[in-house]
Enzyme design. Structure first.
Site, short mmCIF file in Angstrom:
data_model
loop_
_atom_site.label_atom_id
_atom_site.label_comp_id
_atom_site.label_asym_id
_atom_site.label_seq_id
_atom_site.Cartn_x
_atom_site.Cartn_y
_atom_site.Cartn_z
CD GLN A 1 -2.51 -1.12 2.73
OE1 GLN A 1 -3.56 -0.52 2.90
NE2 GLN A 1 -1.89 -1.78 3.68
CG ASN A 2 4.03 1.20 2.48
OD1 ASN A 2 2.96 1.49 3.02
ND2 ASN A 2 4.90 0.37 3.03
CB VAL A 3 3.24 5.97 -2.41
CG1 VAL A 3 1.78 5.56 -2.53
CG2 VAL A 3 3.42 6.93 -1.23
CG ASP A 4 7.97 3.58 1.02
OD1 ASP A 4 7.62 3.47 2.22
OD2 ASP A 4 8.22 2.59 0.30
CG HIS B 1 -2.71 2.51 -1.99
ND1 HIS B 1 -2.68 2.37 -0.63
CD2 HIS B 1 -3.82 1.85 -2.41
CE1 HIS B 1 -3.74 1.66 -0.23
NE2 HIS B 1 -4.44 1.35 -1.29
CB CYS C 1 -1.15 15.64 -17.13
SG CYS C 1 -2.50 16.74 -17.62
CB THR D 1 -1.38 -2.76 6.83
OG1 THR D 1 -2.53 -2.03 6.40
CG2 THR D 1 -1.71 -4.25 6.90
CB SER D 2 -4.13 0.49 10.48
OG SER D 2 -4.47 1.08 9.22
N PRO E 1 3.15 -4.11 15.89
CG PRO E 1 4.55 -2.28 16.15
CD PRO E 1 3.71 -2.98 15.15
#
Ligand code: BV8
Length: 247
Positions: free
Chosen positions: A103-106, A121, A129, A191-192, A217
């Site tokens: 889900q991360n965009v990093d 994501h 554009c 992930t939550s 955690p």
């Protein structure tokens, strides 16, 4: 740091032919990228991500949304993959079929060496554009008043991420859903389990009879459905799992 792993989990992993993983912002927390729910600091502290990561927010205040992504893009570019990202790249080498959905965009999974990655994501490193969806090749143009415009289309540039209310990339979602249905073991990491349709993937894995491992955690709405719910940091638990497989 000794991590107690259930021996049954290691036995399942040794037998597994198909492993799939879904990751969320938590796997990048140890790379100093605040999780999505913690990311709202500074100028954006008074907003919730659901308010800023939307087409409506961009239409209303394109400059502010652009600046929030420019700030996060800079942070992601400086971030270093942590042992959790590296462990998933190692796990991919040890099993016949491995599918990583994030889900991360990093972009940290790819930088850690993972080969088969589906970005549900999108990616903060890409801009497009807002009118035509045409991706920008090369450097982001300088501009006096952000957002900059696409040099070919003239439209405002926006991040190539999936905002709330926007459809996910079809191929990534289909491949990820199929991997969840076919997995012998399915990991849900950092992930939550609140954002859909991504949060539906671990549920599909449970329905298909996979052994599902949650690493977090904290408890999540998915915890009670997991076969194993390992309480702790992914940067510690995932390397311990890979090390146990090498014994
Ligand atoms: C859509 C990109 C339809 C942008 C993001 C049911 C079905 C379908 C849709 C919905 C539905 N119900 C509601 C919806 C609407 C909505 C939704 O889910 N809303 C939520 C708030 C209820 N979904 C959508 O809008 C999706 N689109 O469905 O479109 C459609 C179909 C056709 C045509 C048109 C439309 C789009 C959702 C995507 C939104 N974009 N990101 C950006 O990044 O700026 S989502 C965003 O949240 C991030 O991607 C983030 O990854 C994701 C989920 O959050 P998490 O990753 O879980 O991060 P979070 O901070 O929440 O949790 C971190 C966890 O890590 C915590 O549990 C923490 O304990 C843990 N942790 C912390 N440290 C560690 C750790 N774990 C391990 N180790 C550690 N060290």
């Amino acid at each position: 740091m000794t991590i107690d792993l259930p021996s049954e989990l290691i036995t399942e992993l040794r037998k597994a032919k198909r492993i799939a993983a879904l990751t969320g912002a938590g796997i990048s927390a140890e790379s100093k990228i605040p999780t999505f729910r913690d990311a709202m600091t500074g100028l954006w502290a008074s907003f919730s991500p659901e308010e800023l990561a939307t087409p409506e927010a961009f239409a209303r205040n394109p400059g502010m949304v652009w600046d929030w992504y420019a700030f996060r893009r800079e942070m992601c570019a400086k971030a270093i993959p942590n042992p959790g990202h590296v462990a998933l790249a190692e796990l991919e080498k040890r099993v016949e079929h491995f599918t990583l959905t994030t889900q991360n965009v990093d972009g940290l999974h790819q930088r850690a060496g993972s080969l088969r990655v589906f970005e549900l994501h999108g990616s903060i490193a890409r801009v497009k554009c807002v009118d035509t969806g045409r991706l920008l090749d090369g450097e982001i143009p300088e501009c006096d008043e952000p957002p900059p415009r696409h040099p070919e289309t003239g439209g405002l540039l926006r991040p190539d991420v999936v905002w709330f209310g926007e459809a996910l990339p079809v191929e990534a979602l289909m491949e990820s859903a199929q991997a969840a249905r076919n997995a012998d073991v399915f990991f849900t990491v950092g992930t939550s389990a609140l954002v859909y349709p991504a949060a539906g993937l671990p549920i599909e894995a449970v329905r298909a009879g996979a052994t599902v491992v949650e690493i977090n955690p904290l408890e999540t709405p998915f915890t009670e459905l997991a076969t194993f719910s390992l309480r702790g940091k992914s940067g510690e638990i995932l390397p311990a799992i890979v090390a146990a497989l090498d014994v």
